[in-house]
Design an enzyme around this catalytic site. Structure first.
Site, PDB file in Angstrom:
ATOM      1  N   GLU A 112      -1.347  21.931   6.261  1.00 19.91           N
ATOM      2  CA  GLU A 112      -1.488  23.186   7.007  1.00 19.91           C
ATOM      3  C   GLU A 112      -0.141  23.890   7.109  1.00 19.91           C
ATOM      4  O   GLU A 112      -0.027  25.100   6.875  1.00 19.91           O
ATOM      5  CB  GLU A 112      -2.016  22.915   8.426  1.00 19.91           C
ATOM      6  CG  GLU A 112      -3.339  22.178   8.478  1.00 19.91           C
ATOM      7  CD  GLU A 112      -3.161  20.675   8.554  1.00 19.91           C
ATOM      8  OE1 GLU A 112      -2.306  20.130   7.825  1.00 19.91           O
ATOM      9  OE2 GLU A 112      -3.887  20.033   9.328  1.00 19.91           O
TER      10      GLU A 112
ATOM     11  N   CYS B 178      -3.646  17.679  12.722  1.00 18.66           N
ATOM     12  CA  CYS B 178      -3.112  16.652  13.624  1.00 18.66           C
ATOM     13  C   CYS B 178      -2.591  17.284  14.910  1.00 18.66           C
ATOM     14  O   CYS B 178      -2.330  18.476  14.986  1.00 18.66           O
ATOM     15  CB  CYS B 178      -2.006  15.863  12.929  1.00 18.66           C
ATOM     16  SG  CYS B 178      -0.446  16.749  12.820  1.00 18.66           S
TER      17      CYS B 178
ATOM     18  N   THR C 163       4.540 -18.126  -7.242  1.00 21.30           N
ATOM     19  CA  THR C 163       4.657 -17.166  -8.348  1.00 21.30           C
ATOM     20  C   THR C 163       6.078 -16.619  -8.430  1.00 21.30           C
ATOM     21  O   THR C 163       6.629 -16.440  -9.523  1.00 21.30           O
ATOM     22  CB  THR C 163       3.630 -16.024  -8.174  1.00 21.30           C
ATOM     23  OG1 THR C 163       2.326 -16.561  -8.387  1.00 21.30           O
ATOM     24  CG2 THR C 163       3.872 -14.889  -9.146  1.00 21.30           C
TER      25      THR C 163
ATOM     26  N   LEU D 219       7.872  -7.042  -9.707  1.00 23.93           N
ATOM     27  CA  LEU D 219       6.794  -6.411  -8.923  1.00 23.93           C
ATOM     28  C   LEU D 219       7.016  -4.912  -8.713  1.00 23.93           C
ATOM     29  O   LEU D 219       6.588  -4.356  -7.706  1.00 23.93           O
ATOM     30  CB  LEU D 219       6.606  -7.110  -7.562  1.00 23.93           C
ATOM     31  CG  LEU D 219       6.245  -8.596  -7.607  1.00 23.93           C
ATOM     32  CD1 LEU D 219       6.045  -9.134  -6.187  1.00 23.93           C
ATOM     33  CD2 LEU D 219       5.003  -8.843  -8.444  1.00 23.93           C
TER      34      LEU D 219
ATOM     35  N   ARG E 279       6.393   0.292 -13.374  1.00 21.27           N
ATOM     36  CA  ARG E 279       7.269   0.739 -14.463  1.00 21.27           C
ATOM     37  C   ARG E 279       6.484   1.524 -15.508  1.00 21.27           C
ATOM     38  O   ARG E 279       5.295   1.260 -15.726  1.00 21.27           O
ATOM     39  CB  ARG E 279       7.941  -0.480 -15.118  1.00 21.27           C
ATOM     40  CG  ARG E 279       8.805  -1.271 -14.161  1.00 21.27           C
ATOM     41  CD  ARG E 279       9.587  -2.375 -14.849  1.00 21.27           C
ATOM     42  NE  ARG E 279       8.759  -3.459 -15.362  1.00 21.27           N
ATOM     43  CZ  ARG E 279       8.330  -4.485 -14.630  1.00 21.27           C
ATOM     44  NH1 ARG E 279       8.629  -4.553 -13.349  1.00 21.27           N
ATOM     45  NH2 ARG E 279       7.591  -5.432 -15.174  1.00 21.27           N
TER      46      ARG E 279
ATOM     47  N   GLU F 104      -1.717  -9.831  -6.191  1.00 21.81           N
ATOM     48  CA  GLU F 104      -1.600 -10.144  -7.626  1.00 21.81           C
ATOM     49  C   GLU F 104      -1.731 -11.629  -7.936  1.00 21.81           C
ATOM     50  O   GLU F 104      -1.900 -11.995  -9.089  1.00 21.81           O
ATOM     51  CB  GLU F 104      -0.242  -9.655  -8.138  1.00 21.81           C
ATOM     52  CG  GLU F 104      -0.226  -8.182  -8.418  1.00 21.81           C
ATOM     53  CD  GLU F 104       0.302  -7.842  -9.819  1.00 21.81           C
ATOM     54  OE1 GLU F 104       0.193  -6.678 -10.196  1.00 21.81           O
ATOM     55  OE2 GLU F 104       0.808  -8.732 -10.524  1.00 21.81           O
TER      56      GLU F 104
ATOM     57  N   GLY G 161      -0.457 -15.992  -7.117  1.00 16.94           N
ATOM     58  CA  GLY G 161      -1.291 -16.675  -8.106  1.00 16.94           C
ATOM     59  C   GLY G 161      -2.599 -17.179  -7.541  1.00 16.94           C
ATOM     60  O   GLY G 161      -3.168 -16.614  -6.604  1.00 16.94           O
TER      61      GLY G 161
END
Ligand SMILES: NC(=O)c1ccc[n+]([C@@H]2O[C@H](COP(=O)([O-])OP(=O)(O)OC[C@H]3O[C@@H](n4cnc5c(N)ncnc54)[C@H](OP(=O)(O)O)[C@@H]3O)[C@@H](O)[C@H]2O)c1
Length: 397
Positions: A80, A106, A226, A234, A237, A297, A299
């Site tokens: 807005e 808001c 992991t 992490l 890219r 992600e 393990g």
């Protein structure tokens, strides 16, 4: 969490309160309809993440669409304010104008000031918005506007506006992040070979898809094991291996600490150690840190803990046409011993389809199965992975 969309939404707010007050029930003009479509399109240009996508269009007294704005991410002007600023920059007088917004304006004094006040100060006399803001500190803009004599109507294109931010709405309503679980696995459900190697099971196309997703989420989570075995960065890219502009928070879950030289620390140090094995506690901490969309992600033990806890809202599986015959299984025990207790998932056609070919891989997209209507004669236990049924809406962030 409740269902990825519908259950959480119905618990959290009113999508179309057209009968809330008599003067709210006025029909929407063709110009307001056109403005809402433009606002939805503008909203979609914003970055996915912890804040909702919001668009706004100022409509002149003659029905002309005067200015369009959208929210560009945390700390920047709300839609807005953006639209009003553009209209003012063009020298327009907004007294008597209408503003059409995809989310209730808001009422809070955050980093950018309350939009309700900006609307009042601009002399705008009509507000049309799609859906209520369920977020406690922000809710209440419509009340403030009405108290100032502004005519407020809502519910226009509510379904489309809900769909645009369905994961964010669900997270805010249930007060825990929307959880996407990612598994890159072989045809025989292995995520690593027996010597621990797992890079790369997936095709380059699957990896690119995963990195694109990383750029749209708020946080990515792996287990301590992991980090110790793979030492992952992490980060999100691009095809050249360069870090994209928007990076998720990197979360590592487990009692053991993160080694000082672990790649996950990165240059920005935007990493959070969650010293717990309880996925709910991890989600609470992440929600408190502002995370609304989390990707888990792995393990294997981490994936299993979130699934066993019924805390997964979306599954993305990259299935490589590769066999290992041994190694780390994608999942290790969900506490299920009989078929009647199996978790039920269904194919999700949203966001590119339930099954996509990515290079040599298949990308499978699933959501918790919608529970069948209770059958009085049935004796089997609840087999859904969720507390409630799944949303069937497409799209979302
Ligand atoms: N292909 C893929 O998509 C993918 C993705 C990620 C990882 N991987 C592979 O997965 C393998 C690691 O899997 P993993 O199962 O051995 O380790 P993991 O799931 O990464 O981490 C397990 C560790 O996390 C901690 N932890 C936190 N919450 C837990 C819970 N609820 N239950 C159990 N442990 C919890 C424990 O360590 P503490 O003692 O610190 O509490 C535990 O040892 C690696 O070979 C990696 O290459 C594959």
């Amino acid at each position: 969490m409740s269902a990825p969309n519908s259950a959480g939404l119905s618990a959290g707010f009113n999508a179309a309160p057209l009968d809330a007050a008599p003067f709210d029930a006025a029909p929407f003009s063709p110009a307001e309809n056109a403005a809402m479509q433009a606002a939805l399109a503008a909203a979609a240009q914003g970055p996915r993440g912890a804040n909702p996508l919001v668009g706004a269009v100022v409509v002149g007294t003659d029905g002309t669409l005067l200015a369009t704005g959208y929210h560009r991410g945390a700390g920047t002007a709300h839609a807005e304010a953006d639209a009003i600023a553009q209209a003012k920059a063009a020298g327009l007088d907004l007294r008597g104008a209408t503003i059409v917004v995809t989310l209730e304006p808001c009422n809070h004094c955050g980093r950018t000031g309350p939009c309700a006040q900006a609307i009042i100060e601009a002399g705008i006399t009509d507000v049309v918005y799609a859906v209520d803001d369920p977020h406690d500190p922000a809710a209440g803009g419509a009340l403030t506007l009405r108290a100032a004599g502004v005519r407020v109507r809502s519910g226009l294109a509510a379904d489309a506006a809900l769909d645009l931010n369905r994961r964010w709405f669900d997270a805010v309503a249930t007060k825990r992040p929307f959880v996407t679980l990612h598994i890159a696995q072989t045809l025989d459900s292995r995520i690593a070979a027996s010597d621990g190697t797992s890079q790369w099971i997936s095709s380059p196309e699957s990896l690119a898809d995963n990195h694109a997703l990383r750029g749209r989420i708020d946080a990515i989570l792996v287990g301590t094991q992991t980090v110790l075995i793979d030492n992952p960065r992490l980060t999100a890219r691009n095809a050249d291996g360069e870090a994209d502009g928007k990076q998720p928070l990197r979360a590592v879950m487990g009692y053991r600490g993160i080694p000082d030289d672990a790649a996950v620390h990165g240059a920005d140090g935007n990493v959070l150690h969650l010293a717990t094995r309880d996925p709910r506690e991890a989600l609470d901490q992440l929600f408190a840190s502002g995370v609304r969309h989390l990707m888990v992600e792995g393990g294997s033990r981490i994936l299993s803990a979130f699934l066993a806890g019924g805390l997964v809202d979306e599954l993305i599986v990259y299935l490589a046409p590769t066999l290992l015959g041994s190694g780390t299984a994608a999942l290790e025990g969900l506490g299920i011993t009989t078929l009647a207790d199996a978790q039920q998932w269904e194919w999700d056609p949203a966001s590119g389809g339930a099954v996509q070919v990515l290079g040599r891989d298949l990308r499978l997209h699933l959501r918790p199965a919608t529970p069948a209507t209770p059958d009085a004669t049935s004796t089997s236990s609840d087999t859904t992975p969720h507390r409630t049924g799944a949303d069937t809406a497409a799209g979302g962030n």
